[in-house]
Design an enzyme around this catalytic site. Structure first.
Site, PDB file in Angstrom:
ATOM      1  N   LEU A 130      -1.208   9.620  -2.756  1.00 44.85           N
ATOM      2  CA  LEU A 130      -0.042   8.757  -2.551  1.00 44.85           C
ATOM      3  C   LEU A 130       0.674   9.049  -1.243  1.00 44.85           C
ATOM      4  O   LEU A 130       1.886   9.164  -1.187  1.00 44.85           O
ATOM      5  CB  LEU A 130       0.945   8.884  -3.710  1.00 44.85           C
ATOM      6  CG  LEU A 130       0.487   8.265  -5.038  1.00 44.85           C
ATOM      7  CD1 LEU A 130       1.534   8.488  -6.105  1.00 44.85           C
ATOM      8  CD2 LEU A 130       0.208   6.786  -4.888  1.00 44.85           C
ATOM      9  N   CYS A 131      -0.104   9.264  -0.191  1.00 41.64           N
ATOM     10  CA  CYS A 131       0.546   9.443   1.107  1.00 41.64           C
ATOM     11  C   CYS A 131      -0.216   8.646   2.164  1.00 41.64           C
ATOM     12  O   CYS A 131      -0.533   9.149   3.229  1.00 41.64           O
ATOM     13  CB  CYS A 131       0.651  10.912   1.471  1.00 41.64           C
ATOM     14  SG  CYS A 131      -0.841  11.838   1.181  1.00 41.64           S
ATOM     15  N   GLY A 132      -0.511   7.390   1.819  1.00 43.91           N
ATOM     16  CA  GLY A 132      -1.135   6.506   2.789  1.00 43.91           C
ATOM     17  C   GLY A 132      -2.503   7.003   3.200  1.00 43.91           C
ATOM     18  O   GLY A 132      -3.242   7.567   2.398  1.00 43.91           O
TER      19      GLY A 132
END
Lengths: 129, 298
Positions: free
Chosen positions: B90-92
């Site tokens: 969940l960090c691109g």
């Protein structure tokens, strides 16, 4: 009195950066003192206490667990493995000694002698704190 | 055409998601500040280390006794890629972009007839790499439970790398991490660890050249002994710096990703609300028409 620039850095942060009169360092081959105009030296430091005197920083005593010291015309910088103010260093040194003793049990011959010497140095430093 | 109830449920669910992404963005922003401070605080040490090392290395040039960690074994058959990634997603594109760079290099090395091995620092890199390179991964190191990365962790990684080098598991080690440029820009970077990268030393040399002049140093003990102690420590310092840069980059990337997600969720809510209102109105109109035509028929 002449002063020189002194820096103490640990991997985590820059602890001291100031003009000082005098610094006493725990060299691996014996304690030595740095005054303004000291000849350029690159020295290995053992575990011990760095004593800073005078200048902006005031008197300070900091425990370091080994490191390097680089003295040049620009000043003196110490790269310490880990550094704690002497007032709070007691438990930290105890922890380091305990770990060193644990590691020493796995060693023999020359490395063991070296480890024992290190432990002895740490003990004597602990007594000073 | 979805019913009114379906739309209402959908809107509620998107709103809940938006709340989560918003919270994650705020948490990342708070963590980013701390990570950034840590990364900045570690820079002086790494810079000093590089300049001292350059100074020493120049005094031992051509010395056959110089540590192999600095000069290498003169071979480059087996490459070790140390891939530092985050433990969480969940960090691109943060994790994928680091891994992609490492994999691109691995492919060109393999094409050149070299053997490639991986050491994963961080869960996510392992998750991606094990799909195609399972047999080439030597080990995985994770720091999931840890709140803050300290120098001790970097030393563990360094010890592992040096240990592998000593047992001749590889000839050249390269470190992959994301350099923190700004909140919206993190650059995947490769840094050669063993033998110590010449370009990095050259930079350090300029720094000392400008600062210290040509002063002749005294060494205590001999340069070779200092170098023996300093080179492994330098590896730990470089890894530590990479881990800190990575931590800051991860939070930066997550913040941007979550900001985008929050905005997208907002747009989706707007769209769904519009559709919901239209459907509601259409239904009312339909009911009215039914009543009126019923009345007229009488």
């Amino acid at each position: 009195m002449a002063t020189f620039h002194f820096e103490l850095v640990s991997p985590e942060s820059l602890l001291i950066s100031a003009e000082v009169d005098e610094v006493r360092l725990p060299g691996a081959e014996g304690e030595f003192q740095v005054l303004p105009g000291h000849a350029p030296v690159l020295a290995l430091l053992g575990p011990g206490i760095v004593e800073v005197k005078g200048g902006e920083a005031g008197a300070k005593r900091i425990f370091i667990d080994g490191g390097f010291c680089d003295v040049s015309q620009k000043g003196c910088s110490v790269l310490a493995e880990s550094a704690v103010d002497v007032a709070e260093a007691g438990p930290r040194i105890d922890a380091i000694i305990a770990e060193a003793e644990k590691d020493a049990q796995l060693l023999e011959h020359a490395p063991l002698d070296e480890a024992n010497r290190r432990i002895a140095t740490l003990r004597s430093v602990r007594a000073l704190v | 055409m979805p019913s009114l109830k379906d739309l209402r449920v959908r809107i509620a669910s998107v709103k809940a998601t938006q709340k989560i992404t918003k919270a994650m963005q705020l948490v990342a922003a708070a963590k980013l500040r701390r990570a950034q401070e840590a990364a900045v605080a570690a820079r002086p040490y790494a810079a000093r280390m590089a300049s001292v090392l350059a100074n020493l290395a120049s005094s031992t040039v051509g010395d056959p006794d110089a540590p192999v960690l600095l000069t290498g074994r003169g071979e480059d058959k087996v490459h070790l890629l140390v891939v530092c990634t985050a433990d969480r997603g969940l960090c691109g594109g943060f994790n994928t972009s680091i891994v992609r760079k490492a994999v691109a290099d691995a492919l060109s090395l393999t094409a050149a007839g070299k053997t490639v091995r991986f050491l994963c620092v961080g869960r996510k890199g392992y998750d991606i790499l094990r799909r195609g390179y399972r047999n080439q991964i030597i080990d995985v190191i994770e720091y999931k439970g840890l709140r803050r990365i300290g120098f001790t962790q970097a030393q563990e990684v360094a010890q592992k790398v040096v240990g592998l080098f000593d047992t001749a598991e590889f000839d050249v080690a390269t470190l992959y991490y994301a350099e923190f440029r700004s909140v919206i820009s993190q650059k995947p970077t490769a840094l050669q660890l063993i033998p110590a990268a010449p370009s990095e030393l050259a930079q350090g040399e300029e720094a000392t050249g400008a600062a210290g002049g040509d002063a002749v140093y005294e060494y205590e003990p001999e340069p070779a002994v200092i170098l023996d102690a300093l080179v492994p420590r330098n590896i730990a310092v470089q890894i530590f710096r990479a881990l800190l840069e990575n931590a800051a980059s991860e939070q930066g990337a997550r913040m941007t990703a979550m900001d985008n997600a929050t905005r997208n969720a907002g747009e989706m809510i707007d769209r769904l609300t519009l559709e919901f209102n239209r459907t509601r109105q259409a239904q009312i109109t339909k009911e009215l028409i039914e009543i009126i035509s019923g009345a007229e028929a009488l």
